[in-house]
Design an enzyme around this catalytic site. Sequence first.
Site, short mmCIF file in Angstrom:
data_model
loop_
_atom_site.label_atom_id
_atom_site.label_comp_id
_atom_site.label_asym_id
_atom_site.label_seq_id
_atom_site.Cartn_x
_atom_site.Cartn_y
_atom_site.Cartn_z
N GLY A 1 32.90 57.02 21.45
CA GLY A 1 33.01 57.73 20.17
C GLY A 1 34.47 58.05 19.87
O GLY A 1 34.94 57.88 18.74
N ASN B 1 30.56 59.37 24.72
CA ASN B 1 31.63 60.21 24.17
C ASN B 1 32.97 59.48 24.16
O ASN B 1 33.74 59.59 23.20
CB ASN B 1 31.75 61.51 24.98
CG ASN B 1 30.52 62.40 24.81
OD1 ASN B 1 29.85 62.35 23.78
ND2 ASN B 1 30.22 63.19 25.82
N TYR C 1 23.88 55.51 40.17
CA TYR C 1 25.20 54.94 39.88
C TYR C 1 25.04 53.57 39.21
O TYR C 1 25.61 53.30 38.15
CB TYR C 1 25.98 54.81 41.18
CG TYR C 1 27.42 54.36 41.03
CD1 TYR C 1 28.35 55.14 40.37
CD2 TYR C 1 27.85 53.16 41.61
CE1 TYR C 1 29.67 54.73 40.27
CE2 TYR C 1 29.17 52.76 41.52
CZ TYR C 1 30.08 53.55 40.84
OH TYR C 1 31.39 53.14 40.75
N THR D 1 37.62 48.78 46.59
CA THR D 1 39.07 48.94 46.50
C THR D 1 39.50 50.05 47.45
O THR D 1 38.75 51.00 47.66
CB THR D 1 39.44 49.30 45.04
OG1 THR D 1 38.96 48.25 44.20
CG2 THR D 1 40.94 49.43 44.85
#
Length: 321
Positions: A106, A103, A149, A179
């Site tokens: 897109g 998405n 994941y 991080t």
Amino acid sequence: MTAQRTSVVTGGAGFLGSHLCERLLAEGHRVICVDNLITGSVRNVAHLRERPEFAFIEHDISKPLFLAEPVDNVLHFASPASPIDYLELPIQTLKVGSLGTHNSLGLARAKKATFLIASTSEVYGDPLVHPQPETYWGNVNPVGPRGVYDEAKRFAEAMTMAYHRAHGVDTRIVRIFNTYGPRMRPRDGRVVPAFIQQALLDEPMTVFGDGSQTRSFCFVDDLIDGIYRLLVSGVHEPTNIGNPHEMTIRQFAERIKALIGSRSEIVSRPLPEDDPKTRQPDITQARARLGWEPKVALDVGLQRTIDYFKKLLAEREAQRG
Ligand code: UDP
């Protein structure tokens, strides 16, 4: 004068997303922050919501997003990102990495925008090459607990390259290594919030396994600087951004304990399944092509993170009292 650029940040209310929104605003962008708040929090962007150049849309990017206005950049940062989160939210993790990436791509294609995907060192799995250069293809267990994941992000990279090759979308792929910094979620189960809060409360510090596994920790400001440089570069190939300063998890626990001056005991807990044994970014490419390398020393970054968690704990205490 150049026209103001508009950047869409999915996962913009998350840890990294919120720091990215801040940086883009500082660079003069208009920012549209999109988040469904399953792991993100409005608290992370509360200080930005008054600004006219900032907009917040509560939306699950695993469903299509249509925007009326022109968009220059789409940065897809939405995803559960801690091992505990993606164990609890396995389907959402797979969907946001696959459908969410589709998405977001897109949207970028429709708007002729630059697209940047937040990928991860997890694409290398439990690496057999050390340190990990971008050319390494990884050692991933597709059906293990972390597979949801790792494989979602590997799919996301493949989809990004397909949109680049087939549709000519201007794409970037950042592979983010561990991080840390302010706005990490207190209970996301990751090692930094866990150790800091345990040490601040003089509770046992829970080292998983024998603590000989290694990680390399990058302070969030350094990471965001690397990502911004990548965005404005013309680099389409995946790029590692992380701090090569590697240490064992036991050394890390001891460092945090010493910085806080804590009385916590360091204890062992079972090692989670498929926990990678080593991880260190090879940042040769980021140095050469982006002129980037991390600058914040571990103790300095840890102190800023400790201060953040101290404040959170004090607020929690005040609410109780
Ligand atoms: N870890 C630990 N104690 C904790 C949480 C994590 O020893 O309370 C270890 C974990 O097993 C891993 C490392 O710290 O080896 C980093 O874990 P994290 O969840 O932060 O991220 P990962 O790098 O595994 O994605």
